[in-house]
Design a protein around this motif. Sequence first.
Motif, short mmCIF file in Angstrom:
data_model
loop_
_atom_site.label_atom_id
_atom_site.label_comp_id
_atom_site.label_asym_id
_atom_site.label_seq_id
_atom_site.Cartn_x
_atom_site.Cartn_y
_atom_site.Cartn_z
N GLU A 1 0.82 -1.21 0.00
CA GLU A 1 0.00 0.00 0.00
C GLU A 1 0.85 1.26 0.00
O GLU A 1 0.60 2.20 -0.76
N TYR A 2 1.87 1.31 0.84
CA TYR A 2 2.68 2.52 0.99
C TYR A 2 3.84 2.59 0.01
O TYR A 2 4.22 3.67 -0.40
N GLY A 3 4.48 1.47 -0.27
CA GLY A 3 5.59 1.45 -1.20
C GLY A 3 6.96 1.60 -0.58
O GLY A 3 7.96 1.50 -1.27
N GLU B 1 8.00 10.58 0.75
CA GLU B 1 8.15 11.29 2.02
C GLU B 1 9.61 11.26 2.48
O GLU B 1 9.95 10.79 3.56
N ARG C 1 5.64 4.48 5.03
CA ARG C 1 5.40 5.79 4.45
C ARG C 1 5.52 5.67 2.93
O ARG C 1 6.10 4.73 2.39
N ASP C 2 5.01 6.66 2.25
CA ASP C 2 5.16 6.77 0.81
C ASP C 2 6.63 7.04 0.49
O ASP C 2 7.29 7.78 1.22
#
Length: 128
Positions: free
Chosen positions: A34-36, A105, A101-102
Amino acid sequence: MAESEGIQHASERGSPPLGRLGEQLTLIGQKFSEYGAMGVTLVNAEGLGEIERRYGQEAHAQTLSALGALVHQLVGESLSIDDLVVRGETGRNEIVILLFRDPGEVEFYKREIPVMLRVLWEGLRRRG
């Protein structure tokens, strides 16, 4: 510390019971997808092995859980609602912090994680 928009901090929900890393692998994989991106911090609690040898498995489990709760308390302001603090696998005296986190970021990874680690290490040092 800068706050990511829309992220509820873990400190707002209290310290949850700590699961084991292996029990959370499916969830970890889902969150990573989901976040990568994911940051991982390992708190080595090897010294707690002596507690098990002297006082038994129950005392050891309680001590490791107390350490996990302390770690969660110390880093709670840095954790999002999706981040995890878990115990290592059986035989591993460790607490694992997983930060999702993405990848974009960058500031979180460059600035906030080092601040979180300083707070963690200082808090652990003060409490022995």
